[in-house]
Design a protein around this motif. Sequence first.
Motif, PDB file in Angstrom:
ATOM      1  N   ALA A 174       4.243   5.592  -8.195  1.00 47.31           N
ATOM      2  CA  ALA A 174       2.816   5.290  -8.032  1.00 47.31           C
ATOM      3  C   ALA A 174       2.001   6.568  -7.809  1.00 47.31           C
ATOM      4  O   ALA A 174       0.849   6.652  -8.241  1.00 47.31           O
ATOM      5  N   ASP A 175       2.591   7.556  -7.156  1.00 47.82           N
ATOM      6  CA  ASP A 175       1.844   8.784  -6.881  1.00 47.82           C
ATOM      7  C   ASP A 175       1.558   9.587  -8.146  1.00 47.82           C
ATOM      8  O   ASP A 175       0.711  10.482  -8.137  1.00 47.82           O
ATOM      9  N   ASP A 176       2.312   9.317  -9.208  1.00 49.34           N
ATOM     10  CA  ASP A 176       2.173  10.118 -10.437  1.00 49.34           C
ATOM     11  C   ASP A 176       1.250   9.483 -11.468  1.00 49.34           C
ATOM     12  O   ASP A 176       0.936  10.107 -12.475  1.00 49.34           O
ATOM     13  N   TYR A 231      -6.249   0.825  -9.991  1.00 53.12           N
ATOM     14  CA  TYR A 231      -4.948   0.287  -9.561  1.00 53.12           C
ATOM     15  C   TYR A 231      -5.177  -0.913  -8.635  1.00 53.12           C
ATOM     16  O   TYR A 231      -4.546  -1.971  -8.792  1.00 53.12           O
ATOM     17  N   ARG A 235       7.401   6.800 -14.009  1.00 55.18           N
ATOM     18  CA  ARG A 235       7.360   7.567 -12.763  1.00 55.18           C
ATOM     19  C   ARG A 235       6.901   6.689 -11.607  1.00 55.18           C
ATOM     20  O   ARG A 235       6.757   5.485 -11.753  1.00 55.18           O
ATOM     21  N   PRO A 290      -7.268   5.282  -8.333  1.00 57.44           N
ATOM     22  CA  PRO A 290      -6.824   4.335  -7.292  1.00 57.44           C
ATOM     23  C   PRO A 290      -7.613   3.028  -7.300  1.00 57.44           C
ATOM     24  O   PRO A 290      -7.035   1.956  -7.114  1.00 57.44           O
TER      25      PRO A 290
END
Length: 482
Positions: A302-304, A312, A300, A309
Amino acid sequence: MPIQPLIDAATAALNMAEPKPPFSPQEARIEANRCLFCFDAPCIMACPTGIDIPTFIRKITTDNLTGAARTILEANVLGASCARVCPTQMLCEGACVMLDLEKDPIQIGRLQRHATDHVAAVGIDVLHGAAHTNGRKVAILGAGPAGLGCAAELARLGYEATVYDKKPAGGGLNTYGIAYYKMRPQVSLDEVRMIERLGVAFRYGVEIGRDVQPADLLRDHDAVFIGIGLGGANRLGIPGEDLPEVVDALAFIEWIHTRPLAEVPVGRRVAVLGCGNTAIDAVTQAKRLGADEATIIYRRGADDMSAYPFEYDLAKTDGATFLFDTVPVEVVAQDGHVVGLKLAKTTACDVRAAVVPGTEWIQPFDLVLKAVGQEKQAGLLGRLFPGLKVDAKGRVEYDPATMQTSLPTVFVGGDAASGGREVVNAVAEGKKAARGIHALLAGAAESGPIQPSRLGMPDGAVGSGFDAPVRVHELEAALKRG
Ligand code: SF4
């Protein structure tokens, strides 16, 4: 080619250094004095174990580090490891009122570490088991955070708690599955030893259903707590998955914890499948152990992703790359070894990402780490404990107020119940289950001993014949020897 270690011991030690050093005494006092000691402090509400944060911080301002550690450990017996591995940005520090004042939040995690490290360093036990046992016995399945949280609370309440685990040492994920630069396994092993000093017995190398039968546990104990976490990595279901260089990401992290850093085999080009926090731990450590390239592949966008954060950002800083909207469709091999992945782009659908036809390509990799979630153990538990109810998602059903399952004397907590949350949640659930067990058994004490029929077991079940408890320090040595 089989994968090999890539860097020398000195470089590995440097790369695996902790990102934030511990506070000096002066730094800790200055940071503690920034706290506003809020009434109805939101940081307490945000802590799953309810540590009285302003109280322990106030004690640090007066150099009462032992008192501060007592406040922490009475609420969370794994306070030392949680100080290192908790996503504090999402919990206590994320709730700190300083953020409303547009200031940096109080560094609660580092202050917690300062206090708990102090008592560990000077050898002070701030917690004690009950002076007398009440004669009730509880079997704890799993020496991970949930099991330890339950065992410690039971020991303090006067129960004879025995923890069973198939590994050679306790601590579970904290000992074997956390990124090495976040926490050394020794911190977790020290916590296990502290819990042993509360009077808890540990039996290692024991697998439930193979070495020990649940029927025997139920017969020989007044209650059983299930804290066995999750199973192995989910299957990918693609050709080549069983090649030797396709490895569970948690197994890779365990290599790092159980052998010298310079002897950990790593690929030059590492693919990590999945984008949760385990995937981030795997990709960052692969880079730090010398991989030329380490790539997260996620079906999917990056938002999923489920990784936090800040994790990441850390992975990007370490040089990891990300391939979003991409899935592996085949592991490519040559002479029996992984040489790449056939990948394809995906398009988001309501239920699952779908492969876009005609987008396949082959990318070279020599190590593939699977971080695509772990198997739930409810099916296994259902077979081991007949009558244990499991919900439609394969999770053990339980009363969230007490962690009691459909079997009256069987309780559950941690990942075996929730399907995978933070260490601190597992400790909290283990502790809650201990209180649930106490409520059940204390009530039973007033109405006479619990009979086998009340345990859901027939009279006359066979005995267990366990060996003598194994002491933690012997297992630490075994763990270091690998
Ligand atoms: Fe201190 Fe922040 Fe907690 Fe208030 S919310 S007590 S300032 S740590």
